[in-house]
Design an enzyme around this catalytic site. Structure first.
Site, short mmCIF file in Angstrom:
data_model
loop_
_atom_site.label_atom_id
_atom_site.label_comp_id
_atom_site.label_asym_id
_atom_site.label_seq_id
_atom_site.Cartn_x
_atom_site.Cartn_y
_atom_site.Cartn_z
N ASP A 406 51.27 38.71 52.19
CA ASP A 406 50.19 39.22 51.33
C ASP A 406 49.03 38.22 51.36
OD1 ASP A 406 48.90 40.82 49.48
OD2 ASP A 406 49.84 39.85 47.76
N GLU A 409 44.06 38.12 54.23
CA GLU A 409 42.74 38.51 54.79
C GLU A 409 42.01 37.30 55.34
OE1 GLU A 409 43.90 39.43 51.77
OE2 GLU A 409 44.59 41.36 52.48
N ASP A 483 46.30 47.29 46.97
CA ASP A 483 46.34 47.48 45.52
C ASP A 483 45.69 48.79 45.07
OD1 ASP A 483 47.68 45.15 45.44
OD2 ASP A 483 45.99 43.93 44.78
C1 GLC Z 1 48.40 41.27 45.48
C2 GLC Z 1 49.24 42.26 46.25
C3 GLC Z 1 50.27 42.88 45.33
C4 GLC Z 1 51.10 41.76 44.73
C5 GLC Z 1 50.23 40.75 44.00
C6 GLC Z 1 51.01 39.56 43.51
O1 GLC Z 1 47.64 41.92 44.51
O2 GLC Z 1 48.47 43.24 46.87
O3 GLC Z 1 51.07 43.79 46.02
O4 GLC Z 1 52.05 42.29 43.86
O5 GLC Z 1 49.22 40.30 44.88
O6 GLC Z 1 51.62 38.89 44.55
#
Ligand code: GLC
Length: 788
Positions: A406, A409, A483
């Site tokens: 995650d 980017e 998200d």
């Molecule tokens: C980001 C991710 C989400 C995750 C959060 C905490 O917002 O896109 O899926 O739960 O971070 O790690």
């Protein structure tokens, strides 16, 4: 200021195609090589070469000879394509077997024709050029009835004709809407459907790029703020061939482990070992299937990657082993930011061994993410990727087989949302700025993770979920759409978004089921789960502070509804697994827009609220509250309602009933769907393989079964079970003929049960010439068994 009307201040019009656009100009000299054509022009240098008969590459560099060996996306090495030239005073033609590239010389304009001489891409008044600031741009003629598909992860409807899009991997937490442009993935690839024929265009540029498909001037254009103008034209003639050519260029998805195709449950966050154990026990007690549980950022010690918080998770190894015994995998999140902490091993190693991204003067870049100030590995360097990959022994030693990447980017908590664009990437000794390489940070992190996990797992398949990526991301992982929110609109949005990801070479995708932010409700979760049953990736995930979203969170009725559809996912597993297998070979997506199968049918061109699973099943999700009917478009041919077995004749728009328990599903007549039985997880052996044959007027159909061990790379050595089964149902006789294609793997089931629908007259059957017993139910379903 962007949130006020200042955003439309008249003095702000700022377009690359504006005043300082400098056309490439006239051709000054031509060098015709055996494989490459080099052109020197008034305002730049151009090289053209073929990668195969169906793929041509054009590279323009405004300062010097084009650089040809720097792609992060392309893995194909150019074939030795025999090219021929034709020349006259004002033009040159360069030909492969299927594509011809025409060069008009004064000024340089490049056009392509296919094997039959039909034009596919052409330039008119404007062609290639650049601006004084170094931006590169290319205009192509557009037809009024062009339809554009692909572009990776974009909001809005399926057909991108008329849209402007930017590629710049961005963490967008604000609610995604039709105007939300750059998201987490950048895939600068699209295909044009023009009068039933298709071609593809891939702009291989890793900086910020723009696509303007407005067509109002009779052109569309694509531009890049840095780098060369480097693009590929891919021949069709159909959309499937274009996609095939694109995935030959950028690679196919490796076949995921079967458990990755099961139902996954996530939450930001399941915070303690006991919470995770209770969660899994609930699934088992309620007999709701589940294959994976996710650990979000709370599992770590102060959000330090490669650690566990010892109070919350005192014995992760035991937890992971116990859950695996129950058929459940644990997938931890791993973000790129490494906490700035001199007493933390990963940070120490990164500093000592020089693994972090630095400014040109050597200062390490730090940015704020979950753990506070953090450094970011420079994944453009082979050594850094090896280091990062090897660090995953921390997880594999604990029994982990899948990783969730995650924030890659990379996301940084600041105004620009990302790393300073002045940061340098080492890029194996060919340094470039983050401005030039931003869009491949997630791709290279995915590569490091996937390759490291694969090595550590010694022959077992791994699973990677990644938020960010670039063209080629399918080689390493599956993609979820980031998200979203628990909005009905976001359920609607996910359908074309996932279809276009599929049309961009990424077959393994899905949104957070139930929605991530905002509060879900029972009806939304039920409808979203129904949809999720048929998205390639199927995970329920929700954010901290939102109402709980596990299948049982909204009472018994919703629980039963959600369970029915999670069960259905496992019933459909043989069909889905076979489609994944096909996708890994052909690049064709599991989840498809109807236009891919019916490119001549204008009703499909922008059909964004229904999709196909493979080439014979239509899914029409319900995406609004209290809606118990919906319009469905059925293209030409006969279709069968999966639930009622009602026959329907296309092409036609129908109104179908869909009570809260019903997801509308239609199967094409004269086709087959493979089923298994519901089970707690994919770890439970399949005991019954079923082929459901939907008969039609053709009187025949066939299916090729595919099975393998679902967990090793044996399939790469062709260790699989494949059997071709042909059905003819002419009047009263069903004739089944089988052909064993591959028996190097032995499935857990030993017989195949065949169900035949809509063949009222059939009273007897033969299998490979031998008479077999049939059962005919009161409602006319013919049932028989055939041997494995
Ligand atoms: C980001 C991710 C989400 C995750 C959060 C905490 O917002 O896109 O899926 O739960 O971070 O790690």
């Amino acid at each position: 200021m962007q949130d006020t009307s200042f955003a439309i201040h008249p003095g702000k019009e700022n377009q690359i195609e504006g005043t300082d656009y400098r056309d490439i100009g006239n051709v000054l000299s031509i060098e015709k090589g055996e494989t490459h054509l080099n052109l020197e022009c008034e305002n730049g240098f151009v090289t053209v070469l073929f990668y195969s008969d169906d793929a041509a590459r054009i590279v323009m560099n405004q300062k010097h000879s084009p650089v040809l060996d720097e792609s992060f996306a392309v893995i194909q090495t150019p074939e030795n394509v025999h090219v021929e030239y034709e020349e006259n005073e004002n033009s040159v033609i360069m030909k492969s077997g299927s594509l011809s590239v025409h060069f008009a010389l004064e000024p340089l304009r490049i056009s392509f024709t296919d094997a039959t001489g039909k034009p596919i891409v052409s330039e008119g008044e404007k062609g290639m050029g650049h601006s004084a600031a170094g931006e590169v741009i290319c205009f192509k003629n557009a037809d009024a009835d062009d339809h554009y598909y692909g572009f990776g992860e974009k909001t809005g409807f399926l057909d991108k004709s008329g849209e402007k899009m930017t590629m710049w991997n961005t963490d967008v937490y604000a609610p995604h809407n039709p105007e939300t442009d750059a998201l987490y993935q950048s895939i600068p690839f699209f295909m044009t459907l023009r009068n039933g024929r298709a071609h593809g265009l891939f702009f291989d540029n890793t900086g910020k790029t723009h696509f303007n498909m407005r067509k109002d001037q009779g052109t569309y254009f694509f531009s890049g703020e840095s780098g060369q103008l480097d693009y590929y034209v891919l021949a069709g003639p159909g959309m499937k061939e274009v996609l095939g050519n694109y995935t030959v260029l950028t690679g196919n998805m490796p076949l995921p482990p079967k458990w990755a195709l099961g139902y996954h449950q996530s939450r930001y966050s399941y915070e303690t070992e006991s919470e995770v154990r209770e969660l899994v026990n609930s699934f088992l007690e309620k007999e709701i299937p589940v294959d994976a549980i996710y650990l979000d950022i709370h599992y770590m010690d102060g959000y330090r990657v490669f650690t566990f918080d010892e109070d919350r998770f005192p014995d992760p190894k035991k937890l992971i082993a116990d859950l695996k015994e129950k058929g459940v995998r644990v997938v931890p999140i791993v973000d790129p930011g490494v906490k700035k902490d001199p007493e933390y091993l990963a940070y120490q190693e990164g500093i000592r061994e020089g693994h972090f991204c630095k400014y040109i003067d050597g200062a390490i870049y730090h940015g704020d993410v979950w753990p506070g100030s953090s450094a970011f590995p420079d994944f453009t360097s082979d050594a850094v990727r090896d280091w990062w990959g090897n660090k995953h022994t921390f997880y594999t030693d604990l029994g982990v087989e899948g990783i969730w990447n995650d924030m890659n980017e990379p996301a940084v908590f600041n105004e620009t949302k990302t790393m300073d664009i002045a940061v340098m990437h080492d890029n194996n000794g060919n340094p470039k700025t983050h401005r030039e390489l931003h869009n491949i940070y997630g791709l290279k992190m995915g590569e490091a993770t996937y390759e490291g996990m694969k090595k550590n797992l010694g022959g077992k398949r791994t699973f990677l979920l990644t938020r960010a990526g670039f063209a080629g991301v399918q080689r390493y992982g599956s993609v979820w759409t980031g998200d979203n929110r628990s909005f009905w609109e976001h359920l609607q949005l996910a359908i074309p978004m996932c279809m276009n990801l599929g049309m961009s070479g990424v077959p393994f995708t899905g949104p957070d089921v139930g929605g991530f932010a905002h509060d879900a409700n029972g009806q939304l979760l039920a409808r979203w789960t129904q949809f999720g049953t048929f998205t390639p990736y199927f995970r329920n995930h929700s954010a901290i502070g939102t109402v709980r979203q596990e299948p049982w969170s909204f009472g018994e009725e919703v629980e039963a509804n959600v369970k029915k559809y999670i069960d259905l996912r496992y019933i459909w597993m043989p069909q889905l697994y076979k489609l994944f297998r096909d996708a890994s070979v052909t690049g064709l997506p599991v989840m498809r827009p109807l236009v891919l199968e019916y490119p001549e049918d204008k009703n499909t061109f922008n059909l964004s609220d229904q999709f196909m699973v493979g080439d014979n099943v239509i899914i029409a999700p319900i995406t609004a509250p209290d809606m118990f009917h919906r319009a469905v478009y059925l293209p030409e041919g006969k279709w069968v309602n999966y639930w009622t077995k009602e026959n329907l004749q296309g092409p036609k728009h129908i109104l179908t009933e869909a009570d809260i328990q019903t997801l509308p599903i239609f199967v094409k007549a004269d086709s087959v769907v493979a089923h298994g039985s519901p089970k707690q997880s994919t770890a439970v052996e399949e005991l019954e393989y079923q082929l459901h044959v939907y008969t039609g007027d053709k009187g025949e159909t066939s299916y090729t079964l595919y099975e393998d061990d679902g967990e090793t790379f044996g399939y790469e050595k062709n260790e699989a079970f494949e059997k071709y089964v042909q059905f003819s149902y002419d009047r009263d006789m069903l004739t089944v003929t089988t052909e064993q294609i591959n028996q190097t793997y032995t499935p857990s089931w030993d017989g195949i049960t065949v169900y035949l629908y809509g063949a009222g007259e059939v009273t007897a059957a033969t299998v490979d010439g031998n008479r077999v017993e049939t059962e005919i139910s009161a409602d006319g379903v013919v049932k028989l068994r055939i041997r494995r």
